[in-house]
Design a protein around this motif. Sequence first.
Motif, short mmCIF file in Angstrom:
data_model
loop_
_atom_site.label_atom_id
_atom_site.label_comp_id
_atom_site.label_asym_id
_atom_site.label_seq_id
_atom_site.Cartn_x
_atom_site.Cartn_y
_atom_site.Cartn_z
N UNK A 41 2.28 -1.46 -0.04
CA UNK A 41 1.03 -0.72 -0.28
C UNK A 41 0.31 -0.50 1.06
N UNK A 42 -0.45 0.57 1.14
CA UNK A 42 -1.30 0.73 2.31
C UNK A 42 -2.26 -0.47 2.41
N UNK A 43 -2.38 -1.00 3.62
CA UNK A 43 -3.19 -2.19 3.82
C UNK A 43 -2.38 -3.47 3.83
N UNK A 44 -1.08 -3.38 3.51
CA UNK A 44 -0.23 -4.58 3.48
C UNK A 44 1.10 -4.29 4.17
N UNK A 45 1.75 -5.37 4.61
CA UNK A 45 3.07 -5.23 5.22
C UNK A 45 3.05 -4.31 6.42
N UNK A 46 4.02 -3.39 6.46
CA UNK A 46 4.16 -2.48 7.59
C UNK A 46 3.56 -1.10 7.33
N UNK A 47 2.91 -0.92 6.19
CA UNK A 47 2.26 0.36 5.91
C UNK A 47 0.95 0.48 6.67
N UNK A 48 0.46 1.70 6.81
CA UNK A 48 -0.78 1.95 7.53
C UNK A 48 -1.99 1.48 6.72
N UNK A 49 -3.13 1.41 7.40
CA UNK A 49 -4.45 1.13 6.84
C UNK A 49 -4.76 -0.37 6.88
N UNK A 50 -5.97 -0.72 7.32
CA UNK A 50 -6.39 -2.13 7.25
C UNK A 50 -6.52 -2.57 5.79
N UNK A 51 -6.30 -3.85 5.53
CA UNK A 51 -6.36 -4.37 4.17
C UNK A 51 -7.71 -4.09 3.52
N UNK A 52 -8.79 -4.22 4.29
CA UNK A 52 -10.12 -4.05 3.71
C UNK A 52 -10.41 -2.62 3.26
N UNK A 53 -9.58 -1.67 3.68
CA UNK A 53 -9.77 -0.28 3.24
C UNK A 53 -8.83 0.09 2.09
N UNK A 54 -8.13 -0.88 1.57
CA UNK A 54 -7.27 -0.63 0.41
C UNK A 54 -7.96 -1.14 -0.85
N UNK A 55 -7.61 -0.54 -1.98
CA UNK A 55 -8.20 -0.97 -3.25
C UNK A 55 -7.22 -0.64 -4.38
N UNK A 56 -7.67 -0.71 -5.60
CA UNK A 56 -6.77 -0.40 -6.72
C UNK A 56 -6.37 1.07 -6.72
N UNK A 57 -7.33 1.94 -6.42
CA UNK A 57 -7.03 3.38 -6.41
C UNK A 57 -5.94 3.71 -5.41
N UNK A 58 -6.00 3.13 -4.22
CA UNK A 58 -4.97 3.42 -3.22
C UNK A 58 -3.63 2.84 -3.65
N UNK A 59 -3.64 1.68 -4.30
CA UNK A 59 -2.39 1.08 -4.74
C UNK A 59 -1.74 1.88 -5.87
N UNK A 111 9.71 5.11 7.07
CA UNK A 111 8.30 5.34 6.77
C UNK A 111 8.16 6.63 5.97
N UNK A 112 7.40 6.56 4.90
CA UNK A 112 7.14 7.70 4.03
C UNK A 112 5.76 8.27 4.37
N UNK A 113 5.67 9.52 4.85
CA UNK A 113 4.36 10.11 5.14
C UNK A 113 3.54 10.26 3.86
N UNK A 114 2.26 9.91 3.98
CA UNK A 114 1.33 10.04 2.86
C UNK A 114 0.01 10.54 3.43
N UNK A 115 -0.16 11.86 3.47
CA UNK A 115 -1.29 12.43 4.18
C UNK A 115 -1.16 12.13 5.65
N UNK A 116 -2.21 11.58 6.25
CA UNK A 116 -2.14 11.21 7.66
C UNK A 116 -1.79 9.73 7.84
N UNK A 117 -1.31 9.11 6.77
CA UNK A 117 -0.89 7.71 6.82
C UNK A 117 0.59 7.61 6.44
#
Length: 270
Positions: free
Chosen positions: A66-84, A7-13
Amino acid sequence: MTETAYFLPLGDERLFAFLHRPEGPCLSGAVLCAPLAEEKLWSHRVFVSFARELAERGYAVLRFDYRGEGDSDRPFERSDCSSRIADTRAAVDELKRRVPELRRVTLAGLRFGATIAAAAAAGRDDVERLVLWDPVVDGAEYMQTVLRTNLMAQMALHHKVLESREQLIERLDRGETVNVEGYALSASLFREASGLRLGELIAASGHPCQVVSITQRAGPPRPDLAAVAMLPGVALASAVEEAFWKEIKLFYQRADDLFRVTFDWLGAPA
């Protein structure tokens, strides 16, 4: 070759990452950008096989969710192009940190992941080139096909459309989500994706680029990809493969023709 999942830390995610590293020093690396939602699921094994073949050829390779997918943090609905885009750039930084001798990094992606890769490459001097497999050219058109999946699901379940495309968009405008194959599509992702134009992203990145049109039978490339290939620095290729990013009868572990045209363009690592 060594393979390391972490897991790669990215802020608090956290991003889930998988590093494929050949023996000895590596001067060339690649970051692989997966497509969206279910397309990521169905193409996963091809990505693993491609990463391993790249590593066997001397590339250090980083796959990630990406955050919101797979085993990364964040629900899918909180991910967007900017986060990707931010996640892709973080993955490039991470690969350089893990393999400090790297001199150049290739960004490679499939479908929507290819378009995100092109967006993430802008302003990055450490990204040398782009490999875009069957990329999304017009984000607005692509988002309409995503909504069509919901309409098809309504027909399958209710034998009629209960909410039209316009009503689904109204729901997004109200801050609600729309179910697409079990994923909660948000207004943020819908709007940002709808604004993406591949030609503009490639031109802004300024990097040499291979665009690969994937078709089931040998023939001319997709017209929209042929138009993008008119841009300076863009090489267009065609590969004969099934649409392995969809649920098809044939289980795809690798995509030999796609790999071949990609390796022909990449050449040997530095």
